[in-house]
Design an enzyme around this catalytic site. Structure first.
Site, mmCIF file in Angstrom:
data_model
loop_
_atom_site.group_PDB
_atom_site.id
_atom_site.type_symbol
_atom_site.label_atom_id
_atom_site.label_comp_id
_atom_site.label_asym_id
_atom_site.label_seq_id
_atom_site.Cartn_x
_atom_site.Cartn_y
_atom_site.Cartn_z
ATOM 1 N N GLU A 114 -0.630 29.345 -36.475
ATOM 2 C CA GLU A 114 0.372 28.937 -37.467
ATOM 3 C C GLU A 114 0.930 27.614 -36.974
ATOM 4 O O GLU A 114 1.767 27.583 -36.062
ATOM 5 C CB GLU A 114 1.487 29.992 -37.562
ATOM 6 N N CYS A 117 8.719 24.126 -40.588
ATOM 7 C CA CYS A 117 7.278 23.866 -40.713
ATOM 8 C C CYS A 117 6.891 23.723 -42.177
ATOM 9 O O CYS A 117 6.028 22.921 -42.514
ATOM 10 C CB CYS A 117 6.474 24.965 -40.042
HETATM 11 P P1 NAD Z 1 5.073 23.532 -29.389
HETATM 12 O O1 NAD Z 1 3.651 23.498 -29.805
HETATM 13 O O2 NAD Z 1 5.597 22.446 -28.547
HETATM 14 O O3 NAD Z 1 5.390 24.894 -28.573
HETATM 15 C C1 NAD Z 1 5.174 26.163 -29.138
HETATM 16 C C2 NAD Z 1 5.073 27.190 -28.031
HETATM 17 O O4 NAD Z 1 3.891 26.954 -27.265
HETATM 18 C C3 NAD Z 1 6.230 27.195 -27.038
HETATM 19 O O5 NAD Z 1 6.599 28.531 -26.769
HETATM 20 C C4 NAD Z 1 5.620 26.557 -25.810
HETATM 21 O O6 NAD Z 1 6.218 26.947 -24.581
HETATM 22 C C5 NAD Z 1 4.197 27.057 -25.885
HETATM 23 N N1 NAD Z 1 3.214 26.256 -25.153
HETATM 24 C C6 NAD Z 1 3.277 24.946 -24.805
HETATM 25 N N2 NAD Z 1 2.161 24.581 -24.140
HETATM 26 C C7 NAD Z 1 1.371 25.685 -24.062
HETATM 27 C C8 NAD Z 1 0.098 25.939 -23.499
HETATM 28 N N3 NAD Z 1 -0.622 24.970 -22.892
HETATM 29 N N4 NAD Z 1 -0.426 27.184 -23.605
HETATM 30 C C9 NAD Z 1 0.273 28.166 -24.236
HETATM 31 N N5 NAD Z 1 1.495 27.975 -24.775
HETATM 32 C C10 NAD Z 1 2.040 26.753 -24.704
HETATM 33 O O7 NAD Z 1 5.901 23.682 -30.736
HETATM 34 P P2 NAD Z 1 7.475 23.673 -30.944
HETATM 35 O O8 NAD Z 1 7.984 22.297 -30.704
HETATM 36 O O9 NAD Z 1 8.088 24.803 -30.195
HETATM 37 O O10 NAD Z 1 7.589 24.036 -32.496
HETATM 38 C C11 NAD Z 1 7.510 23.093 -33.519
HETATM 39 C C12 NAD Z 1 6.145 23.107 -34.180
HETATM 40 O O11 NAD Z 1 5.863 24.419 -34.646
HETATM 41 C C13 NAD Z 1 6.075 22.209 -35.397
HETATM 42 O O12 NAD Z 1 4.841 21.548 -35.431
HETATM 43 C C14 NAD Z 1 6.194 23.199 -36.553
HETATM 44 O O13 NAD Z 1 5.671 22.726 -37.767
HETATM 45 C C15 NAD Z 1 5.431 24.359 -36.005
HETATM 46 N N6 NAD Z 1 5.781 25.609 -36.700
HETATM 47 C C16 NAD Z 1 4.826 26.205 -37.479
HETATM 48 C C17 NAD Z 1 5.142 27.357 -38.175
HETATM 49 C C18 NAD Z 1 4.127 28.058 -39.055
HETATM 50 O O14 NAD Z 1 4.349 29.200 -39.404
HETATM 51 N N7 NAD Z 1 3.022 27.434 -39.420
HETATM 52 C C19 NAD Z 1 6.423 27.915 -38.059
HETATM 53 C C20 NAD Z 1 7.357 27.291 -37.261
HETATM 54 C C21 NAD Z 1 7.015 26.127 -36.574
#
Ligand code: NAD
Length: 516
Positions: free
Chosen positions: A256, A290
């Site tokens: 997602e 998002c």
């Molecule tokens: P992010 O990708 O920076 O982090 C998301 C999660 O991934 C965090 O918990 C982080 O600690 C973890 N993470 C980071 N590096 C990792 C790795 N190498 N391996 C495993 N996990 C890792 O995203 P964010 O800044 O927390 O959230 C914002 C983003 O999320 C935006 O792009 C937004 O559009 C998206 N989003 C999508 C949805 C959806 O349903 N499609 C919903 C909400 C947010």
């Protein structure tokens, strides 16, 4: 004593997290409005994550044996618990994420509704059923059921710290799986609260939902921990890393990811309603949504009226952390830099219309003024990249077809909206919009309808949460056949006579051969 008080009472405020194997390393989560520390949490290493997954695996057996009714009862107890403590949880979301209390309430309400739906619909969607065996196996009974995968690893973002992970957690639990959840490092207190609430509401299956805290490395450890599936919600760049890590163990993934959602405003649209929806869809939660609207394509017939209406509405918007503020600060300071870069790029080539609130009076630099971006080239970062801030591009287009072409000209494809006075036209545009979800004459509505699947296409990801598809996402389809009566001739035996396949060929020729 409230859960927050209980969490405050333990020195590391990690009451809901896996604490038995906490490493000595910790990290702080802070209030983006004030910089005050909200909590201190363990950085769980690979050993701690593996042990949480092993405990969840043991819990999954008991959780599975409870059956659909037993799980429904416990999911109901959990949603009741959340509903009774909604204000307490909303306060914590407000403190840790920064969004207004009212928006936090709305988010929690949606999550509770999904919990109710998932619990109530799991049996009908996933339970054993007989299917028609068909002519070639008429002497057999055929059964289909959807079995849980075991333990689901959930990795979540910070922007909707309750609603977003619950889209995976509720459906995974209802389908009979245990869950280990790693919340964002920006919202660990909300994640820990959700897990502590589970232990309090469902004490006889406490380990079926656990939380581990930490940064990306903790998430990567969860990817490698042998979970049945990894449900990731976050940005596309991190999604790529998660997929690569999960590929090491062939762990399936649900993605997602981000979006660059567009709204189409057609010639006969209700312009005032479209403007109201565009402003809320783009600026609420400081644009950190998002499925937020980031681009509007308005036909030349309505463009001037639409821009006038949007800019009039945006003028009075004010960010802040008080009760009257329309939206809060950027939760992650670094995201503010991306928003400023996109806006200043437009300032050099197009027009930027800001609200009237004086930025000099904003509490700190995490609060951003709303910005309507006009005359923006389609090559601009504000059109091509996810901005994730209180901004909105509005572009004049020839007609709705032109709008649709531009709306679809993105690598993302999460959601979008169409405003049109014609039902047939709106439905046609919605169907042809390259996205997982589209609202007609509103924004974001699909997220509040639990029966509808939620997920994207392209760089917005794949797989679905919510609805029947969301329940099936956390299962494997299992096929069983049972021979009811033995036939004199068994086609699947070396003892079959040669004439048997000739007879089959004749029958199939009669039945299917007439179709041209
Ligand atoms: P992010 O990708 O920076 O982090 C998301 C999660 O991934 C965090 O918990 C982080 O600690 C973890 N993470 C980071 N590096 C990792 C790795 N190498 N391996 C495993 N996990 C890792 O995203 P964010 O800044 O927390 O959230 C914002 C983003 O999320 C935006 O792009 C937004 O559009 C998206 N989003 C999508 C949805 C959806 O349903 N499609 C919903 C909400 C947010």
């Amino acid at each position: 004593m409230s859960l927050v008080e209980q969490m405050d009472a333990v020195t590391d405020a990690s009451a809901g997290t896996v604490d038995r194997h906490a490493t000595t390393q910790t990290f702080e989560s802070t209030n983006p409005a004030s910089g005050a520390v909200v909590g201190v949490f363990p950085v769980h290493d690979a050993d701690a994550v593996n042990e949480a997954v092993e405990r969840a695996r043991a819990a999954a057996t008991h959780w599975g044996e409870l059956g659909f009714d037993g799980r429904k009862e416990r999911l109901s107890a959990y949603r009741g618990y959340l509903a009774r403590r909604m204000n307490e949880l909303a306060d914590l979301v407000h403190r840790e994420n920064g969004k207004p209390h009212g928006d936090a309430i709305l988010e929690i309400t949606l999550a509770i509704d999904h919990l109710a739906w998932a619990g109530a619909h799991a049996r009908k969607t996933l339970g054993p059923r007989r299917v028609r065996a068909g002519m070639l196996a008429a002497n057999h009974a055929a059964y289909l059921e959807y079995q849980p995968l075991g333990v689901i690893g959930v990795i979540g973002p910070w922007n909707y710290p309750v609603f977003t992970p619950m889209g995976s957690i509720a459906y995974a639990l209802a389908a009979g799986n245990a869950v280990v959840f790693k919340p964002s490092e920006y919202t660990p207190a909300v994640g820990a609260w959700l897990a502590a609430a589970w232990r309090a509401a469902v004490p006889d299956a406490a380990d079926a939902f656990q939380v581990v805290t930490g940064y990306g490395e903790t998430g990567a450890a969860l990817c490698r921990a042998g979970v049945g599936k990894l449900a990731f919600t976050g940005s596309a760049p991190t999604g790529r890393k998660v997929m690569a890590t999960c590929a090491e163990t062939l762990t399936p993934v649900l993605m997602e990811l981000g979006g660059k959602d567009a709204m189409i405003v057609d010639d006969d649209a209700d312009v005032v309603a479209a403007a109201d929806a565009a402003v809320w869809g783009s600026m609420s939660n400081a644009g950190q949504t998002c499925i937020g609207i980031e681009r509007v394509y308005a036909t030349s017939a309505v463009y001037d009226r639409f821009v006038a209406e949007v800019t009039a509405q945006v003028r009075s918007l004010r960010p802040g952390s008080d009760d009257e503020a329309h939206y809060g600060p950027m939760t992650m300071a670094a995201q503010g830099d991306i928003v400023r870069r996109h806006v200043s790029h437009v300032a050099a080539s197009g027009r930027v219309v800001r609200g009237e609130a004086d930025p000099a009076l904003f509490p700190n630099e995490n609060y951003l003024a709303p910005a309507v971006l006009l005359d923006v080239p389609e090559s601009s970062p504000a059109v091509r990249e996810e901005t994730f801030g209180p901004t909105l591009t509005i572009t004049k287009v020839r007609d709705a077809e032109d709008a649709l072409e531009r709306a679809n000209a993105t690598s993302y494809g999460l959601a979008g909206a169409v405003f049109s006075g014609s039902k047939a036209r709106a439905m046609d545009l919605a169907r042809r919009m390259r996205s997982g979800m589209t609202s007609v004459n509103s924004v974001l509505t699909f997220a509040s309808i639990p029966a509808l699947p939620f997920g994207g296409v392209g760089e917005s990801g794949f797989g679905r949460i919510h609805g029947e598809d969301g329940l099936k996402e956390f299962t494997r389809a299992k096929a069983i056949t049972r021979q009811r009566v033995a036939l004199p001739v068994n086609l699947m035996s070396f003892s079959r006579p040669a004439s048997a396949t000739d007879a089959v060929a004749r029958v199939m020729g009669l039945i299917h051969g007439r179709h041209r």
